[in-house]
Design an enzyme around this catalytic site. Structure first.
Site, PDB file in Angstrom:
ATOM      1  N   ASP A 328       1.003  -0.889   0.082  1.00 57.28           N
ATOM      2  CA  ASP A 328       0.027  -0.007  -0.321  1.00 57.28           C
ATOM      3  C   ASP A 328       0.899   1.271  -0.211  1.00 57.28           C
ATOM      4  O   ASP A 328       2.077   1.195   0.157  1.00 57.28           O
ATOM      5  CB  ASP A 328      -0.942   0.093   1.314  1.00 57.28           C
ATOM      6  CG  ASP A 328      -2.259   0.975   0.873  1.00 57.28           C
ATOM      7  OD1 ASP A 328      -2.191   1.756   0.053  1.00 57.28           O
ATOM      8  OD2 ASP A 328      -3.232   0.713   1.677  1.00 57.28           O
ATOM      9  N   GLU A 528     -10.253   6.976   4.695  1.00 59.40           N
ATOM     10  CA  GLU A 528      -9.238   6.530   5.348  1.00 59.40           C
ATOM     11  C   GLU A 528      -9.149   7.410   6.770  1.00 59.40           C
ATOM     12  O   GLU A 528     -10.463   7.374   7.303  1.00 59.40           O
ATOM     13  CB  GLU A 528      -7.944   6.499   4.857  1.00 59.40           C
ATOM     14  CG  GLU A 528      -7.876   6.019   3.288  1.00 59.40           C
ATOM     15  CD  GLU A 528      -6.589   6.022   2.596  1.00 59.40           C
ATOM     16  OE1 GLU A 528      -5.654   5.572   3.293  1.00 59.40           O
ATOM     17  OE2 GLU A 528      -6.551   5.831   1.241  1.00 59.40           O
TER      18      GLU A 528
END
Ligand code: BGC
Ligand code: BGC
Length: 853
Positions: A328, A528
């Site tokens: 990621d 997020e």
């Protein structure tokens, strides 16, 4: 117990790598098997037909035989379009590249389909151009098409996963995946970073809406369906012209961190990790998913990006995953001992592709050197590259024409095509969950006077949530969604067509008293960690929508609430104030479909009944963290709940409203107690230079920093400023996430810390706080308070307390509810100071003399 066994497996595996004979290796393996029997049973081999039907290994070997080490490493580096040029691609031949959320060709939010394809084409041509790097291996482009092709203007945007979970319809999911693949292919892109298969166990997490459910049942089935829809069925035609490569993410345990902390620590047992958090991988890998994204989170304190047991031993060896593991966004940089620019640990643990948006050059150089020095074994590089090329061969990348020549490329009519929108509309209808329906007030007759109000009624951006055109989903207007519709659009169309009257007013005022009011309201978009919350109370600090509901009700108008949110929330007051209440989640670009369910046709027949059912338990209090299968399971509304027309409404009109924020508020929030408290990090800066603290001593320009002891070891920090530049120390979260500290603390707050002066200041010293106000330019809510006077009055070399009223900062525009920097101390002069115990706390009853400077 299981943890211990798995660490045995880890250390043995390390031994194996250190170069034992084949025999020894087998012996070790048998030992591992017997010792970790329970753990072995947890990660059974995946069962998919891909490997058997595609005999690609020879082809890969042929390609690899011609490759240099440099070319191999380039396959493992994935930079971002904002940080590379086409010439960089020509020179390095990166194996892949991405556009992050809110990154567009030419940095143009309104980039056209042709612009996307043009960039794909140039990157591809540069990758197969061997003039500089000697390589002709095609690159591939990855994108976050997480609810449709959401970075592209005009694309069909589906409900976010939480809504799809409520629909509980795997066939629909497969259709959605096909549509998404088609729109992605129209822009020349090969690969998408979806599905997210997080099992979300704590809804305070900012990514709750990216998960289908709190329970693995739906997730497993959906993962299989979406991967099939994206990649095609294994066998003939797999990864053909109408397909894209999928990524099951984020491996593993992202939805189970302590406190719902984004990128935090998951402390599940291995059994829970498998049975709850890994089921999406079972479903997705069985369907033949070709890539898996490593997760930002840790497992028992160790970042997954550096966890060899999970990435290598479990995922690749035991489960038998033969695709590649992509990291990621700079996730490797969070591994202990790593930086974004150097992380042999990740590769050695089993990461195959580094997602490294900006620091790719240094990472490439360092990785090369680390292979040359033997720190990274050549065999690991070969394994990673084999996996990447295997996927490229399976995806036909060596045979397919260039992006601009592909079947769907540049067909702009595919973006937001009518048939695609129909699929999204079906999804919207099926995702709505009816929580309350007093006196069967729903369905509504269209031939009536309908007031539509609330700030989400005519707001496609708000109804679409995060990951919508921009990463956070903020700063979008209805005009940014050509072809899209708001919830108001659907209501007004149906009401007008039936001869009724629909009126839109954001604040609930009206010209003619309506027969019914539909109030559409809810959470602002976030993505997020920006969406992490202290508790689940809706609008803890500002009950403006509640006031609107009440105001209508008091006028005798029946009220239908349509709640837009990325998670179940504590809305007891709003439920009490509504006659009917619909959880609409984040429906996406097809808002008009909401009216298909709310209204009958002109003849009074139900058009579409409510079929959505909660895939997340609905909380009884703001602080209740509740999941299906818990002991003493006692939510407000259970998993699986959802009314249909004709069902008796069961919710009381007098739900407990006491549990409100007042009770969940704390008397203080610790920022620094010797260690920096989550989610903050400590930054140092001097002039233009700034970085996060990573050692116990640092020197940066005008500032010298070191840890010192006040009461216990290293519980304080010494700061010496030499006056040669403006310098300071700052707390901010990684990525500068916004925190709602007002929900935690209320409004009467002060900033306090302990100070020990060795040398009084020669110049102004400031405490600075900073926030991010929605829609505003960053930095617009910076507030600075001078403290030199107080410091000068202090006795030297003794610890003393200092507090500053937060109102001093608020007066300058600082907002506690969107705190980005809760503490910063800076000066351009000379100063020798130690600091400890930094807190935000409720002001004492007896007003101390706090003044603003
Ligand atoms: C990117 C996102 C990414 C995020 C990570 C943003 O700038 O656009 O795609 O997920 O950074 O912090
Ligand atoms: C997110 C991923 C995403 C990546 C690329 C990260 O911040 O965690 O889900 O795929 O950015 O944008």
């Amino acid at each position: 117990m299981k943890r211990t066994l798995s660490s045995v497996a880890v250390s043995l595996a390390v031994l194996v790598n250190a170069g034992c004979s084949q025999e020894q290796k087998q012996q070790e393996n048998t030992q591992i098997e017997t010792q970790t029997e329970t753990s072995q049973q947890l990660w059974p081999k995946i069962n998919n037909q891909v490997a058997k039907l595609n005999d690609v290994e020879e082809r890969v070997s042929e390609i690899m035989a011609t490759m240099t080490l440099e070319q191999k490493i380039a396959q493992m580096i994935q930079p971002e379009i904002r940080d590379i040029t086409v010439e960089d691609m020509r020179k390095y031949g990166f194996g892949s590249y991405l556009n992050g959320g809110g990154a567009f060709p030419n940095n143009d939010k309104h980039a056209k389909v042709e612009d996307w394809v043009a960039l794909a084409e140039k990157m591809y041509q540069a990758s197969i151009d061997d003039s500089l790097d000697g390589s002709t291996i095609p690159t591939m482009w990855g994108t976050d098409a997480v609810h449709g092709h959401n970075n592209v203007i005009g694309a069909t945007l589906f409900p976010h996963n939480i809504g799809l979970g409520a629909a509980n319809n795997p066939e629909l999911i497969e259709k959605i995946a096909k549509v998404t693949a088609t729109e992605v292919l129209a822009t020349g892109i090969d690969w998408i970073f979806a599905p997210t298969v997080a099992a979300v166990r704590d809804d305070r997490w900012g990514r709750t809406y990216e998960g289908y459910s709190e329970d693995p049942e739906i997730i497993k089935a959906y993962s299989h369906a979406i991967v099939t829809g994206l990649q095609g069925e294994p066998g003939e035609g797999f990864l053909g012209q109408g397909n894209v490569i999928s990524t099951v993410k984020h491996f593993v345990g992202d939805g189970g961190t302590v406190g719902g902390d984004d990128q935090g620590d998951n402390v599940s047992s291995e059994e829970e990790l498998y049975k709850i958090h890994a089921q999406g991988y079972v479903g997705g890998l069985n369907a033949g998913a070709q890539s898996v994204m490593a997760s930002f989170n840790s497992w028992h304190g160790e970042k997954i990006h550096g966890n060899k047991y999970l990435l290598n031993d479990v995922l690749k060896d035991r489960m038998g995953f033969d695709g590649f593991v992509v990291g990621d966004w700079n996730g490797h940089g969070q591994v202990a001992g790593c930086t974004n620019a150097s992380c042999p640990q990740s590769i050695n643990a089993g990461l195959d592709i580094f997602m490294v948006p900006g620091d790719w050059k240094a990472l490439y150089d360092n990785t090369l050197a680390q292979v040359q020095s033997g720190e990274i074994p050549q065999s690991r590089i070969d394994d990673a590259v084999r996996r990447i090329l295997r996927v490229k061969v399976r995806a036909g990348l060596f045979e397919k024409p260039s992006p601009a020549q592909r079947l769907y490329a540049a067909k702009s009519e595919l973006i937001g095509k009518q048939e695609h929108r129909e699929v999204a509309r079906q999804a919207v209808r099926e995702s709505l969950v009816l929580l309350k329906n007093n006196e069967q007030i729903l369905p509504l007759k269209p031939n009536t006077k309908v007031l539509v109000t609330g700030d989400a009624a005519n707001n496609i951006g708000k109804q679409s949530g995060g990951w919508t055109i921009t990463w956070q989903g903020t700063n979008n207007e209805n005009a940014d969604f050509p072809g899209g519709t708001s919830i108001w659009d659907g209501i007004s169309a149906q009401v007008e067509a039936a001869g009724g009257k629909a009126e839109l007013s954001e604040d609930g005022s009206f010209e003619q008293k309506p027969d019914v009011a539909i109030v559409v309201f809810g959470e602002e978009p976030y993505a997020e960690g920006h969406g992490d919350r202290a508790n689940l109370e809706y609008q803890a600090s500002d009950k403006r929508d509640l006031a609107l509901l009440k105001q209508l009700k008091e006028q005798g108008i029946p009220v239908v609430a349509v709640f837009i949110s990325g998670r179940p929330m504590w809305v007891n007051p709003e439920l009490n104030a509504s006659d009917a209440f619909v959880a609409a989640w984040l429906p996406g670009s097809e808002g008009l479909a909401v009216a298909d369910v709310l209204f009958t046709d002109a003849e009074g027949e139900v058009q579409h009944d409510f079929t959505g059912r909660l895939s997340y338990s609905w909380p009884k209090t703001p602080t209740q963290i509740v999941n299906r299968g818990d002991d003493n399971y006692d939510p407000l509304l259970p998993y699986g709940f959802g009314l249909s027309y004709g069902d008796q409404s069961t919710l009381s009109n007098e739900l407990d409203e006491q549990a409100s924020s007042a009770n969940s508020q704390q008397s203080s929030v610790a920022l620094f107690t010797g260690t920096v408290q989550k989610p903050w990090q400590m930054w140092l800066y001097s002039g233009d230079e700034s970085f996060t603290v990573s050692a116990n001593t640092h020197e940066v320009g005008a500032l010298f920093y070191r840890t010192i002891d006040k009461v216990v070891q290293e519980d304080a920090r010494k700061l010496r400023f030499d006056g040669s530049a403006n310098a300071g120390i700052r707390l901010a979260s990684k990525s500068f996430f916004r925190e709602d500290l007002r929900a935690k603390l209320g409004t009467d707050v002060q900033l306090s810390l302990n100070i020990n002066l060795a040398q009084a200041p020669t110049d102004a010293v400031y405490l600075t706080l900073n926030c991010e106000s929605e829609g505003d330019v960053a930095g617009s809510c910076v507030a600075k308070v001078g403290i030199s006077e107080q410091l000068k009055a202090m006795e030297l070399n003794t610890w003393q307390a200092l507090s500053v009223d937060l109102n001093c900062f608020a007066a300058q525009g600082f907002k506690l509810q969107s705190t980005v920097v809760p503490f910063e101390l800076s000066t351009s002069g000379k100063l020798d100071i130690s600091i400890a115990d930094i807190n935000l706390e409720k002001k004492p009853e007896q007003g101390s003399q706090l003044s603003c400077h």
